[in-house]
Motif scaffolding. Sequence first.
Motif, short mmCIF file in Angstrom:
data_model
loop_
_atom_site.label_atom_id
_atom_site.label_comp_id
_atom_site.label_asym_id
_atom_site.label_seq_id
_atom_site.Cartn_x
_atom_site.Cartn_y
_atom_site.Cartn_z
N PRO A 47 -2.86 7.58 -7.27
CA PRO A 47 -2.75 7.01 -5.95
C PRO A 47 -1.60 7.77 -5.08
O PRO A 47 -0.65 8.17 -5.60
N GLY A 48 -2.14 8.18 -3.94
CA GLY A 48 -1.09 8.93 -3.09
C GLY A 48 -1.10 10.39 -3.48
O GLY A 48 -0.54 11.21 -2.36
N SER A 49 -1.64 10.89 -4.31
CA SER A 49 -1.39 12.19 -4.78
C SER A 49 -2.06 13.09 -3.60
O SER A 49 -3.37 12.89 -3.51
N ASN A 50 -1.74 13.99 -3.00
CA ASN A 50 -2.25 14.90 -2.22
C ASN A 50 -2.81 15.92 -3.08
O ASN A 50 -2.28 16.81 -3.34
N SER A 88 0.99 -1.41 -0.01
CA SER A 88 -0.25 0.03 -0.01
C SER A 88 0.67 1.16 -0.09
O SER A 88 2.08 1.24 -0.01
N LEU A 89 0.26 2.49 0.13
CA LEU A 89 1.00 3.66 0.23
C LEU A 89 0.59 4.46 1.46
O LEU A 89 -0.55 4.25 1.91
N ASN A 90 1.51 5.50 1.79
CA ASN A 90 0.99 6.32 2.86
C ASN A 90 0.68 7.61 2.22
O ASN A 90 0.78 7.75 1.09
N ILE A 91 0.21 8.61 3.00
CA ILE A 91 -0.27 9.86 2.20
C ILE A 91 1.08 10.56 1.85
O ILE A 91 0.84 11.76 0.89
N ASN A 92 2.27 10.06 1.95
CA ASN A 92 3.26 10.73 1.37
C ASN A 92 3.72 10.13 -0.13
O ASN A 92 4.86 10.24 -0.65
N ASN A 93 2.71 9.11 -0.48
CA ASN A 93 3.06 8.63 -1.72
C ASN A 93 4.11 7.46 -1.59
O ASN A 93 4.97 7.12 -2.73
N GLU A 119 -3.77 -3.94 -4.91
CA GLU A 119 -2.80 -3.19 -4.00
C GLU A 119 -2.52 -1.84 -4.79
O GLU A 119 -2.56 -1.56 -5.93
N LEU A 120 -1.81 -0.76 -3.79
CA LEU A 120 -1.61 0.52 -4.02
C LEU A 120 -0.02 0.59 -4.26
O LEU A 120 0.70 0.11 -3.65
N THR A 121 0.46 1.16 -5.31
CA THR A 121 2.09 1.49 -5.37
C THR A 121 2.19 2.79 -5.72
O THR A 121 1.04 3.50 -6.30
N PRO A 122 3.21 3.49 -5.67
CA PRO A 122 3.39 4.91 -6.31
C PRO A 122 3.33 5.15 -7.75
O PRO A 122 2.93 6.16 -8.11
N SER A 151 5.85 3.82 -0.59
CA SER A 151 5.24 2.16 -0.38
C SER A 151 5.27 1.75 0.96
O SER A 151 6.47 2.11 1.52
#
Lengths: 367, 367, 367, 367
Positions: free
Chosen positions: D362-365, A304-309, B262-265, A311
């Motif tokens: 994904p992940g883009s704020n 997955s990702l966190n909010i800072n993009n 699943e999520l990746t950058p 992994s």
Amino acid sequence: MAGNSIGQLFKVSTFGESHGVALGGVVDGCPAGLEITEDDLQIDLDRRKPGQSRYTTQRREEDKVQILSGVFEGKTTGTSIGLLIKNGDQRSQDYGKIKEVFRPGHGDYTYWHKYGIRDYRGGGRASARETAIRVAAGGIAKKYLKQIHGIEIKACLSQLGPIKAESFDWQCVETNPFFFPDASKLDALDDYMRDLKKQGDSIGAKVKVIASNVPVGLGEPVFDRLDAEIAHSLMSINAVKGVEIGDGFEVVEQKGSQHRDELTPEGFTSNHAGGVLAGISTGQDIIASIALKPTSSITIPGKSLNINNESVDMITKGRHDPCVGIRAIPIVEAMMAITLMDHLLRQRGQNPHVNLVHGAIPGSNNK
Amino acid sequence: MAGNSIGQLFKVSTFGESHGVALGGVVDGCPAGLEITEDDLQIDLDRRKPGQSRYTTQRREEDKVQILSGVFEGKTTGTSIGLLIKNGDQRSQDYGKIKEVFRPGHGDYTYWHKYGIRDYRGGGRASARETAIRVAAGGIAKKYLKQIHGIEIKACLSQLGPIKAESFDWQCVETNPFFFPDASKLDALDDYMRDLKKQGDSIGAKVKVIASNVPVGLGEPVFDRLDAEIAHSLMSINAVKGVEIGDGFEVVEQKGSQHRDELTPEGFTSNHAGGVLAGISTGQDIIASIALKPTSSITIPGKSLNINNESVDMITKGRHDPCVGIRAIPIVEAMMAITLMDHLLRQRGQNPHVNLVHGAIPGSNNK
Amino acid sequence: MAGNSIGQLFKVSTFGESHGVALGGVVDGCPAGLEITEDDLQIDLDRRKPGQSRYTTQRREEDKVQILSGVFEGKTTGTSIGLLIKNGDQRSQDYGKIKEVFRPGHGDYTYWHKYGIRDYRGGGRASARETAIRVAAGGIAKKYLKQIHGIEIKACLSQLGPIKAESFDWQCVETNPFFFPDASKLDALDDYMRDLKKQGDSIGAKVKVIASNVPVGLGEPVFDRLDAEIAHSLMSINAVKGVEIGDGFEVVEQKGSQHRDELTPEGFTSNHAGGVLAGISTGQDIIASIALKPTSSITIPGKSLNINNESVDMITKGRHDPCVGIRAIPIVEAMMAITLMDHLLRQRGQNPHVNLVHGAIPGSNNK
Amino acid sequence: MAGNSIGQLFKVSTFGESHGVALGGVVDGCPAGLEITEDDLQIDLDRRKPGQSRYTTQRREEDKVQILSGVFEGKTTGTSIGLLIKNGDQRSQDYGKIKEVFRPGHGDYTYWHKYGIRDYRGGGRASARETAIRVAAGGIAKKYLKQIHGIEIKACLSQLGPIKAESFDWQCVETNPFFFPDASKLDALDDYMRDLKKQGDSIGAKVKVIASNVPVGLGEPVFDRLDAEIAHSLMSINAVKGVEIGDGFEVVEQKGSQHRDELTPEGFTSNHAGGVLAGISTGQDIIASIALKPTSSITIPGKSLNINNESVDMITKGRHDPCVGIRAIPIVEAMMAITLMDHLLRQRGQNPHVNLVHGAIPGSNNK
């Protein structure tokens, strides 16, 4: 329209997150004079409660519903009914780690992007917890439909992963924690679930719901066809990825000569339609099935990702259901009840000169 | 609510029966400034027109749509748009015999019991003919979505009876009368249909629709989840018996470790969810499929009743489609467009391109 | 919600501008079995038509309504009814000069700022012309209410500028072009209007509407109280700046001992409430009044702006009404009918076990 | 539609009777990110509380509001907000005598006939008590409008019986228990009220509300014109018998040359329209007034009936307000806020602060 309400004449509006103070709702439009108590609603809430079997979520929830208005001296007054369920056992700390992570398969990512903010504890509003109030509200509808119109609504688990029910015994449904109707496969189910829990994985399920003794004539074509509204209602339940009526997706390979339900003076000869024709109930059993996806809260790590993009690896350690389908049964019955209740009132309003005819009585001239 | 409207901020209300004077509707809520012409809407109406292939209904319909309001100097004004399609070729005498008979598989029986009266000519309001206006209305939504947001919606026939598409070539879809995406099976389709017509029977079908470049964040949980609204919208089309999103009913047998995207950058690694998660669009392609039942208007005799509850044999001699699925493609695209349009505006408002000007500032040009 | 629809079970959706191709609408939810013809609807349209007196707009409009669906063999089928009125005499060139100017008192300025675009010909969608379709739709409701329930709706001009009706003779109302109920003041009205036209000015008016033989029990508290819905419905008519029920603004100076309508076995002793109590109809006459502002389309010059924020002098040379109040009478009746129709169906749906009791019968136990 | 909800994108649904367990509601559609606390909402509830002056009801109510969901870490999440106010001091025995009597001027008679049953304690759902939740819900709207858009809403008592405010000082409004803006008449008001209480009678009132710094462009013609929605919203408040916008009923006697608000580069030269033109806000102050009838709960005996249709004399001995108008001020502000909030979102969307992100990123704020 803001999306937390459903229904026109019988309207249910809800609030509440998995880790908020309470869940609640407003049930508006129940006709006056129906006898209703908190115990009536508690029955289905208890059927939904986690901890029922060793395979369902170990989270201990009280789920005690209170009726705050709209009932006087034991009967509905016709005014709006307030419902409340206090949240109890929340264990917030289980979720602290995922504050900045989007769990795959959950609403974390989409809620973040839709609202710009999210309640990360346990799924927030996206959690299946909010369905507790739907079950309570559905209880009111179920009682009205049963008592005033003799309509019965029953759901069961028709398939869990590869294990399909081959026979349907409704007695069996109420006596095992899976709501499974085929006694001959219960041991297989048990084994399968145990293996799943060891693997730390989850599985999908199929739930079947039947409404019987429904009057002919419910449904408001063309857009509020009864099947379209049932589809809406059932698809709004968490984890649902498909809805079918009657023979559902089997109709793709059926010939017209096979599919059509012929009419005789004794009744319909079959029910491929599943009780709805041209968007209106036929009086035959309404039969629908839903497909529930496997929960993504599993202990097998995932990307997955966190909010800072960046992994991250995701492992859920909190409490979870290896098969959410099991818990959906009372929710499915509740949503079916809410939809049928709404359409019953709409038909009474829309076509006051037509008497409601219950069950399938072909050819009866009801004027 | 009366059932002939759909949508909240983008609302479509329709009228018209197969043998009435005309079909029409009101499309309300299209933002101002969109360039739109009758030709834009005619494109999809022509795709829907019967007579396209030798297998579809031989009824010749003009289906010429007129825009009666809401467009000025080629652009929408933000006010309600009136649409009209005059009915032409009706051949009423084909239906005289069924005046007092309930054709099995059609809405005759249910409409009679719901309203106490029915327009027996050709299916009346239950006829698929009313979908012509939906296609025209959907054309407005499609253009807005495409032009302002780059969203594209495409549907195709993914399965006809036992014949499944194994590959998906969108070019192929537009160059055969079946909207079928797998060129290698076109001959098989042709043969199958020819045999069916000889038998006087019909077959079901499966249609797949994809919406791409959809923004993240559409859908209004919990009841107006995007998938629930799509299910409602697609199930409201005549002959639909099932709706699924993403992997649909396949999820029943999927493990959680398989199903989750699943999520990746770089992006999602899969799209089992079909573009909707927790009821909100993820930005990935929205993928849905519907199951269409075989039409009951076949030349093989069937048992039915008349209004005096006497048995009669039914044979349809009028014009019919051996496979209604073929004609549903533009309707499915239209309904998907209408639903996405509504949710786009609910997320963004009725007039997103206009900046809010506070206080009274006469004459300020706010564009 | 897009704003061009009104009503829940009886829903009217309209389209059309003053200078567009046509006006039209969808009337959804009329129960089946009502006998209705285009002539029935034409009656009120003719009452509304300009050119009725030498004081009203000289624009010649045909206003011929067509019923395009929902009626079969002379009776409503319960499906949606399409209505159409073609625009005829438009004289677009009258409006060319105001293309870039905001006429004070009209919607030009607000439509421009809301939508970023406007149809400058004659008021576009803001023109009173769109009310023609409301009158046609209201005709359906009026007929149903009258025929099935014996409810009658009548409006009249109760005041024009300083001239108040002191007596109410309904025969008189239908025999003068002002819909004025006090024959003794007709000459004064005539003189006043002639002077006004010479001055090139306009005047406001007050219209009173009465619905009699309404059943007890219509209205859905707390937000859809009958008076709230009537207020909404009447205020939605162009030029309305105030709505009052019963004694209206006179209640400000009334004591409780004066205002309350006492109950006796013979009936209510008064009707200060105007037929609505706690938001529900009492069975007594529903009495409402509206205030209509003077039209801003006058030949006296006024200051305005163009879209470049420059001062310009405005003179209207087109055709106009010195008193729009006169034309509002059929529109007011139509809107009252539409609202009562909706609530009648909602009560039938919401409280099916309660028999509708018409007129004011205090103390009758209707269970 | 069941009547206990109001609004489309900002929707408020309520429940609760005067003598039930609690009052509550669901506020759905507040955009995410707004800072809100229970204290914020308590402010207006305290302004509404009885016991504020020696002339208002002596019933001691706690009116402490709880926020049960939809707020996380002090900010709204965009999900539905549950509100709860527990009822405290009820003194049920005061109402025992009226169990079988219809109090004139109250909803007893109409609720009985509508529902076939009624909660006779203190007015039940018809009681003004239910407005407490509206005030709490309105508090959320007020804060959003103020904080995000700088819109301010203020109401005051403009007339009590024969005593009219001649000047408007908003400071004065907040420093006397009458919310009266003209300090020079406070003594007269006091004397008048004292006499009224001695007489055991009541009086009507007029309340004026102003919303300033409203954006241009709110309102959805033709049926959901902003003024029509404001009229609906304000008329839904108990005891309201009239609503007017801008010059209201004064326009009846105005000439067009007087009434129209001319436009200059510096701004409008007047505001007879009251901030709404062609159903859309102009940006000028929105000015509305309502007429509140005198309460029928007075100690002067009146004639009434019991449920056996027998004459009885009615005397109210419970606690009551000689002038309900005084308490309406916070309720009027709340309803104006709720309506403007709804229209602001309809013009701007559910989540205007969030940029639409197309496609799957994904992940883009996106803030």
